[in-house]
Design a protein around this motif. Structure first.
Motif, PDB file in Angstrom:
ATOM      1  N   ARG A 140       0.895  -1.233  -0.107  1.00  0.00           N
ATOM      2  CA  ARG A 140      -0.206   0.112   0.270  1.00  0.00           C
ATOM      3  C   ARG A 140       0.986   1.321  -0.022  1.00  0.00           C
ATOM      4  O   ARG A 140       0.284   2.356   0.198  1.00  0.00           O
ATOM      5  CB  ARG A 140      -0.972   0.148   1.329  1.00  0.00           C
ATOM      6  N   ARG A 141       2.103   1.153  -0.098  1.00  0.00           N
ATOM      7  CA  ARG A 141       2.933   2.358  -0.619  1.00  0.00           C
ATOM      8  C   ARG A 141       2.457   3.494  -1.667  1.00  0.00           C
ATOM      9  O   ARG A 141       2.492   4.576  -1.681  1.00  0.00           O
ATOM     10  CB  ARG A 141       4.416   1.945  -0.713  1.00  0.00           C
ATOM     11  N   LEU A 142       2.288   2.533  -2.806  1.00  0.00           N
ATOM     12  CA  LEU A 142       1.901   3.199  -3.971  1.00  0.00           C
ATOM     13  C   LEU A 142       2.683   4.339  -4.575  1.00  0.00           C
ATOM     14  O   LEU A 142       2.104   5.314  -5.117  1.00  0.00           O
ATOM     15  CB  LEU A 142       0.295   3.997  -3.664  1.00  0.00           C
ATOM     16  N   ASP A 143       3.812   3.824  -4.467  1.00  0.00           N
ATOM     17  CA  ASP A 143       5.085   4.942  -4.852  1.00  0.00           C
ATOM     18  C   ASP A 143       4.680   5.125  -6.353  1.00  0.00           C
ATOM     19  O   ASP A 143       4.885   6.265  -6.757  1.00  0.00           O
ATOM     20  CB  ASP A 143       6.209   4.452  -4.658  1.00  0.00           C
ATOM     21  N   SER A 144       4.590   3.978  -7.237  1.00  0.00           N
ATOM     22  CA  SER A 144       4.448   4.185  -8.461  1.00  0.00           C
ATOM     23  C   SER A 144       3.329   5.076  -8.992  1.00  0.00           C
ATOM     24  O   SER A 144       3.298   5.886  -9.876  1.00  0.00           O
ATOM     25  CB  SER A 144       4.472   2.907  -9.320  1.00  0.00           C
ATOM     26  N   MET A 145       1.994   4.696  -8.298  1.00  0.00           N
ATOM     27  CA  MET A 145       0.800   5.311  -9.009  1.00  0.00           C
ATOM     28  C   MET A 145       0.938   6.699  -8.406  1.00  0.00           C
ATOM     29  O   MET A 145       0.418   7.639  -9.144  1.00  0.00           O
ATOM     30  CB  MET A 145      -0.329   4.669  -8.096  1.00  0.00           C
ATOM     31  N   ILE A 146       1.260   7.212  -7.197  1.00  0.00           N
ATOM     32  CA  ILE A 146       1.592   8.537  -6.688  1.00  0.00           C
ATOM     33  C   ILE A 146       2.347   9.224  -7.778  1.00  0.00           C
ATOM     34  O   ILE A 146       2.076  10.449  -8.053  1.00  0.00           O
ATOM     35  CB  ILE A 146       2.004   8.489  -5.219  1.00  0.00           C
ATOM     36  N   ASN A 147       3.466   8.662  -8.327  1.00  0.00           N
ATOM     37  CA  ASN A 147       4.395   9.569  -9.174  1.00  0.00           C
ATOM     38  C   ASN A 147       3.336   9.664 -10.435  1.00  0.00           C
ATOM     39  O   ASN A 147       3.666  10.892 -10.960  1.00  0.00           O
ATOM     40  CB  ASN A 147       5.500   8.483  -9.530  1.00  0.00           C
ATOM     41  N   ILE A 148       2.613   8.532 -10.894  1.00  0.00           N
ATOM     42  CA  ILE A 148       2.086   8.638 -12.109  1.00  0.00           C
ATOM     43  C   ILE A 148       1.093   9.958 -12.131  1.00  0.00           C
ATOM     44  O   ILE A 148       0.806  10.437 -12.897  1.00  0.00           O
ATOM     45  CB  ILE A 148       1.420   7.364 -12.585  1.00  0.00           C
ATOM     46  N   LEU A 149       0.223  10.262 -10.951  1.00  0.00           N
ATOM     47  CA  LEU A 149      -0.551  11.420 -10.655  1.00  0.00           C
ATOM     48  C   LEU A 149       0.219  12.465 -11.114  1.00  0.00           C
ATOM     49  O   LEU A 149      -0.695  13.681 -11.578  1.00  0.00           O
ATOM     50  CB  LEU A 149      -0.994  11.232  -9.258  1.00  0.00           C
ATOM     51  N   SER A 150       1.335  12.667 -10.771  1.00  0.00           N
ATOM     52  CA  SER A 150       2.077  13.933 -11.150  1.00  0.00           C
ATOM     53  C   SER A 150       2.897  14.255 -12.312  1.00  0.00           C
ATOM     54  O   SER A 150       3.283  15.051 -12.886  1.00  0.00           O
ATOM     55  CB  SER A 150       3.129  14.474  -9.992  1.00  0.00           C
ATOM     56  N   ASN A 151       3.398  12.816 -12.941  1.00  0.00           N
ATOM     57  CA  ASN A 151       4.058  12.769 -14.157  1.00  0.00           C
ATOM     58  C   ASN A 151       3.766  11.514 -14.757  1.00  0.00           C
ATOM     59  O   ASN A 151       4.157  10.452 -14.440  1.00  0.00           O
ATOM     60  CB  ASN A 151       5.484  12.701 -13.562  1.00  0.00           C
ATOM     61  N   GLN A 152       2.990  11.614 -15.862  1.00  0.00           N
ATOM     62  CA  GLN A 152       2.476  10.317 -16.617  1.00  0.00           C
ATOM     63  C   GLN A 152       3.767   9.418 -17.292  1.00  0.00           C
ATOM     64  O   GLN A 152       3.277   8.385 -17.526  1.00  0.00           O
ATOM     65  CB  GLN A 152       1.286  10.888 -17.590  1.00  0.00           C
ATOM     66  N   TYR A 153       4.770  10.064 -17.512  1.00  0.00           N
ATOM     67  CA  TYR A 153       5.737   8.956 -18.194  1.00  0.00           C
ATOM     68  C   TYR A 153       6.186   7.900 -17.523  1.00  0.00           C
ATOM     69  O   TYR A 153       6.547   7.956 -16.205  1.00  0.00           O
ATOM     70  CB  TYR A 153       6.972  10.077 -18.741  1.00  0.00           C
ATOM     71  N   VAL A 154       6.135   6.934 -18.192  1.00  0.00           N
ATOM     72  CA  VAL A 154       6.542   5.580 -17.495  1.00  0.00           C
ATOM     73  C   VAL A 154       7.356   4.737 -18.375  1.00  0.00           C
ATOM     74  O   VAL A 154       7.420   4.850 -19.657  1.00  0.00           O
ATOM     75  CB  VAL A 154       5.303   4.720 -17.163  1.00  0.00           C
ATOM     76  N   GLY A 155       8.478   4.040 -17.732  1.00  0.00           N
ATOM     77  CA  GLY A 155       9.368   2.942 -18.712  1.00  0.00           C
ATOM     78  C   GLY A 155       8.986   1.773 -18.179  1.00  0.00           C
ATOM     79  O   GLY A 155       8.902   1.552 -16.824  1.00  0.00           O
ATOM     80  N   LEU A 156       8.831   0.661 -18.768  1.00  0.00           N
ATOM     81  CA  LEU A 156       8.763  -0.778 -18.567  1.00  0.00           C
ATOM     82  C   LEU A 156       9.656  -1.447 -19.314  1.00  0.00           C
ATOM     83  O   LEU A 156      10.195  -1.143 -20.400  1.00  0.00           O
ATOM     84  CB  LEU A 156       7.472  -1.152 -19.362  1.00  0.00           C
ATOM     85  N   ILE A 157      10.258  -2.388 -18.480  1.00  0.00           N
ATOM     86  CA  ILE A 157      11.401  -3.465 -19.041  1.00  0.00           C
ATOM     87  C   ILE A 157      10.774  -4.852 -18.626  1.00  0.00           C
ATOM     88  O   ILE A 157      10.412  -4.940 -17.734  1.00  0.00           O
ATOM     89  CB  ILE A 157      12.492  -3.510 -18.348  1.00  0.00           C
ATOM     90  N   PHE A 158      10.564  -5.629 -19.898  1.00  0.00           N
ATOM     91  CA  PHE A 158       9.913  -6.958 -19.721  1.00  0.00           C
ATOM     92  C   PHE A 158      10.910  -8.034 -19.890  1.00  0.00           C
ATOM     93  O   PHE A 158      11.910  -7.914 -20.706  1.00  0.00           O
ATOM     94  CB  PHE A 158       8.902  -7.041 -20.794  1.00  0.00           C
ATOM     95  N   ILE A 159      10.934  -8.907 -18.911  1.00  0.00           N
ATOM     96  CA  ILE A 159      11.825 -10.057 -18.890  1.00  0.00           C
ATOM     97  C   ILE A 159      11.518 -11.426 -19.195  1.00  0.00           C
ATOM     98  O   ILE A 159      10.220 -11.554 -18.446  1.00  0.00           O
ATOM     99  CB  ILE A 159      12.941 -10.034 -17.473  1.00  0.00           C
ATOM    100  N   ILE A 160      11.915 -12.323 -19.666  1.00  0.00           N
ATOM    101  CA  ILE A 160      11.566 -13.684 -19.950  1.00  0.00           C
ATOM    102  C   ILE A 160      12.634 -14.484 -19.500  1.00  0.00           C
ATOM    103  O   ILE A 160      13.915 -14.321 -19.895  1.00  0.00           O
ATOM    104  CB  ILE A 160      11.226 -14.278 -21.341  1.00  0.00           C
TER     105      ILE A 160
END
Length: 198
Positions: free
Chosen positions: A90-110
């Motif tokens: 329930r820290r919600l760090d990522s979501m709280i960040n997105i509320l002020s800055n929508q840019y996200v980066g994703l890395i997918f691993i197999i």
């Protein structure tokens, strides 16, 4: 402990950086696409783990791992995907960040594959039950998700995973020598004045 002054020998311009490193080959620049093609779709469908990078309006960054045995990501179309928000701390760090800055980066691993898939775009916190109910895990649907409007997709070279030998079990440490997450957790609580009963 002496604090090192990084600014003494800092690179301060793109020109200086390029003078030292050089410029990427044309193929490296042109490997980036702006949508989820069939190759990316297959890669994402086989990935049980991704890393989500966000930053707030002040530029402070975090990277958060997201993993599931199934339904890690739902691809809605060639431009959009959804990451479910499973129950956690329930820290919600990522979501709280997105509320002020929508840019996200994703890395997918197999697992076992040394290359990774990188996706950049804009994130939105969603509560659309029609989408989220389709991403249930062990009979439980997520309350929220992160919808990503995809702007860039490309495969990243395998050097880091190859050289680190991350998938080679003979390089793995003896489990007895590994850091204890609970010991670290309790130690960090103690630093902040919180003592837990043994």
């Amino acid at each position: 402990m002496e604090i090192y002054n990084f600014s003494k020998e800092a690179i301060t311009s793109v020109e200086e950086l390029r003078e030292i490193v050089g410029v990427p080959h044309e193929l490296i620049i042109k490997k980036s696409i702006s949508f989820i093609d069939d190759h990316c779709k297959r890669f994402i469908s086989m990935s049980p783990l991704l890393f989500l990078s966000t930053s707030n309006s002040e530029g402070k960054c975090i990277v958060s791992p997201r993993g599931d045995s199934q339904n890690l990501v739902k691809i809605l179309n060639k431009q959009q995907l959804v990451i479910p928000d499973r129950s956690g701390n329930r820290r919600l760090d990522s979501m709280i960040n997105i509320l002020s800055n929508q840019y996200v980066g994703l890395i997918f691993i197999i697992p076992g594959l040394e290359g990774v898939l990188r996706i950049n775009g804009r994130g939105t916190i969603i509560k659309d039950k029609e989408i989220l109910n389709d991403m249930s895990l062990k009979g439980k649907s997520p309350f929220l998700g992160i919808g990503v409007d995809v702007e860039e997709c490309f495969v990243h070279c395998p050097r880091a995973l190859k050289e680190s030998k991350i998938w080679s079990s003979e390089t793995w440490q003896n489990p007895e020598n590994l850091p204890s997450i609970m010991d670290m957790f309790h130690s960090h609580l103690k630093i902040n004045g919180v003592e837990l009963d043994e």
